[in-house]
Design a protein around this motif. Sequence first.
Motif, PDB file in Angstrom:
ATOM      1  N   TRP A 113       0.825  -1.201   0.000  1.00 50.83           N
ATOM      2  CA  TRP A 113       0.000   0.000   0.000  1.00 50.83           C
ATOM      3  C   TRP A 113       0.864   1.258   0.000  1.00 50.83           C
ATOM      4  N   ASP A 114       2.186   1.110   0.233  1.00 48.35           N
ATOM      5  CA  ASP A 114       3.075   2.280   0.198  1.00 48.35           C
ATOM      6  C   ASP A 114       3.448   2.688  -1.231  1.00 48.35           C
ATOM      7  N   LYS A 115       2.817   2.056  -2.229  1.00 49.24           N
ATOM      8  CA  LYS A 115       2.959   2.375  -3.655  1.00 49.24           C
ATOM      9  C   LYS A 115       4.246   1.839  -4.278  1.00 49.24           C
ATOM     10  N   THR A 116       4.958   0.967  -3.574  1.00 50.20           N
ATOM     11  CA  THR A 116       6.222   0.444  -4.093  1.00 50.20           C
ATOM     12  C   THR A 116       6.169  -1.051  -4.347  1.00 50.20           C
ATOM     13  N   VAL A 117       7.084  -1.484  -5.215  1.00 46.71           N
ATOM     14  CA  VAL A 117       7.369  -2.901  -5.447  1.00 46.71           C
ATOM     15  C   VAL A 117       8.811  -3.089  -5.010  1.00 46.71           C
ATOM     16  N   LYS A 118       9.053  -4.082  -4.180  1.00 48.81           N
ATOM     17  CA  LYS A 118      10.422  -4.341  -3.717  1.00 48.81           C
ATOM     18  C   LYS A 118      10.878  -5.720  -4.182  1.00 48.81           C
ATOM     19  N   ILE A 119      12.169  -5.821  -4.430  1.00 47.80           N
ATOM     20  CA  ILE A 119      12.799  -7.080  -4.814  1.00 47.80           C
ATOM     21  C   ILE A 119      13.722  -7.493  -3.667  1.00 47.80           C
ATOM     22  N   TRP A 120      13.625  -8.758  -3.265  1.00 49.53           N
ATOM     23  CA  TRP A 120      14.377  -9.286  -2.127  1.00 49.53           C
ATOM     24  C   TRP A 120      15.218 -10.473  -2.571  1.00 49.53           C
ATOM     25  N   GLN A 121      16.429 -10.579  -2.050  1.00 50.84           N
ATOM     26  CA  GLN A 121      17.300 -11.741  -2.248  1.00 50.84           C
ATOM     27  C   GLN A 121      17.020 -12.705  -1.098  1.00 50.84           C
ATOM     28  N   ILE A 122      16.530 -13.892  -1.417  1.00 48.64           N
ATOM     29  CA  ILE A 122      16.134 -14.844  -0.378  1.00 48.64           C
ATOM     30  C   ILE A 122      17.335 -15.332   0.440  1.00 48.64           C
ATOM     31  N   SER A 123      18.448 -15.624  -0.210  1.00 47.12           N
ATOM     32  CA  SER A 123      19.599 -16.194   0.517  1.00 47.12           C
ATOM     33  C   SER A 123      20.154 -15.239   1.574  1.00 47.12           C
ATOM     34  N   THR A 124      20.105 -13.940   1.316  1.00 46.73           N
ATOM     35  CA  THR A 124      20.651 -12.963   2.265  1.00 46.73           C
ATOM     36  C   THR A 124      19.563 -12.262   3.075  1.00 46.73           C
ATOM     37  N   LYS A 125      18.298 -12.499   2.698  1.00 43.37           N
ATOM     38  CA  LYS A 125      17.150 -11.858   3.356  1.00 43.37           C
ATOM     39  C   LYS A 125      17.255 -10.331   3.273  1.00 43.37           C
ATOM     40  N   SER A 126      17.771  -9.833   2.148  1.00 42.01           N
ATOM     41  CA  SER A 126      17.977  -8.396   2.017  1.00 42.01           C
ATOM     42  C   SER A 126      17.250  -7.838   0.794  1.00 42.01           C
ATOM     43  N   ILE A 179      16.972  -5.880  -2.538  1.00 42.31           N
ATOM     44  CA  ILE A 179      17.841  -5.615  -3.688  1.00 42.31           C
ATOM     45  C   ILE A 179      17.483  -4.280  -4.334  1.00 42.31           C
ATOM     46  N   ALA A 180      16.173  -4.010  -4.466  1.00 39.99           N
ATOM     47  CA  ALA A 180      15.731  -2.799  -5.155  1.00 39.99           C
ATOM     48  C   ALA A 180      14.334  -2.422  -4.707  1.00 39.99           C
ATOM     49  N   SER A 181      14.016  -1.145  -4.867  1.00 38.73           N
ATOM     50  CA  SER A 181      12.683  -0.631  -4.627  1.00 38.73           C
ATOM     51  C   SER A 181      12.230   0.068  -5.903  1.00 38.73           C
ATOM     52  N   LEU A 182      11.119  -0.377  -6.455  1.00 38.71           N
ATOM     53  CA  LEU A 182      10.605   0.161  -7.706  1.00 38.71           C
ATOM     54  C   LEU A 182       9.491   1.153  -7.394  1.00 38.71           C
ATOM     55  N   VAL A 183       9.680   2.385  -7.839  1.00 40.21           N
ATOM     56  CA  VAL A 183       8.760   3.472  -7.530  1.00 40.21           C
ATOM     57  C   VAL A 183       8.165   3.998  -8.828  1.00 40.21           C
ATOM     58  N   GLY A 184       6.880   4.253  -8.849  1.00 40.06           N
ATOM     59  CA  GLY A 184       6.241   4.776 -10.045  1.00 40.06           C
ATOM     60  C   GLY A 184       4.732   4.758  -9.979  1.00 40.06           C
ATOM     61  N   SER A 230      -1.965  -1.809  -9.790  1.00 36.65           N
ATOM     62  CA  SER A 230      -2.167  -0.838  -8.717  1.00 36.65           C
ATOM     63  C   SER A 230      -3.578  -0.294  -8.700  1.00 36.65           C
ATOM     64  N   LYS A 231      -3.937   0.250  -7.553  1.00 37.90           N
ATOM     65  CA  LYS A 231      -5.213   0.935  -7.398  1.00 37.90           C
ATOM     66  C   LYS A 231      -5.242   2.221  -8.223  1.00 37.90           C
ATOM     67  N   ASP A 232      -4.076   2.655  -8.743  1.00 37.40           N
ATOM     68  CA  ASP A 232      -4.043   3.841  -9.601  1.00 37.40           C
ATOM     69  C   ASP A 232      -4.534   3.534 -11.019  1.00 37.40           C
ATOM     70  N   LYS A 233      -5.050   2.302 -11.201  1.00 42.62           N
ATOM     71  CA  LYS A 233      -5.631   1.843 -12.468  1.00 42.62           C
ATOM     72  C   LYS A 233      -4.580   1.653 -13.556  1.00 42.62           C
ATOM     73  N   THR A 234      -3.350   1.314 -13.156  1.00 45.79           N
ATOM     74  CA  THR A 234      -2.303   1.033 -14.137  1.00 45.79           C
ATOM     75  C   THR A 234      -1.668  -0.317 -13.858  1.00 45.79           C
ATOM     76  N   ILE A 235      -1.084  -0.863 -14.912  1.00 42.97           N
ATOM     77  CA  ILE A 235      -0.213  -2.035 -14.813  1.00 42.97           C
ATOM     78  C   ILE A 235       1.149  -1.562 -15.280  1.00 42.97           C
ATOM     79  N   LYS A 236       2.166  -1.821 -14.492  1.00 44.81           N
ATOM     80  CA  LYS A 236       3.514  -1.381 -14.856  1.00 44.81           C
ATOM     81  C   LYS A 236       4.381  -2.601 -15.151  1.00 44.81           C
TER      82      LYS A 236
END
Length: 109
Positions: free
Chosen positions: A58-71, A73-78, A99-105
Amino acid sequence: MAFSPTHPNLLATGSGDNTIKLWDVSTGELISTLSGHSWSVVAVAFSADGEMLISGSWDKTVKIWQISTKSEIASLVGHTDSVSSVVMRDDGGLIISGSKDKTIKLWRR
């Protein structure tokens, strides 16, 4: 929630406490908590190789996580409103979010 395609006992769940929890479903044990979102996590998906996890919030972001390190990797904003769904193509090169903004990115890694 999503099961890892390579570790069948590994379950990822989004949470209202702004985190992603990784569970071992064979024991019910909480393995790890991933923190980084600033609002509820409502969508999660694993990469085909089980090495990455993506999350939508709901914070408007998509995040990418590395499972092996539990960290993170990136935050996608748009998106301009809550992200409600995420999916990753089999090769991991394309992430799609709705998104609820009626878009697919489409996001290229």
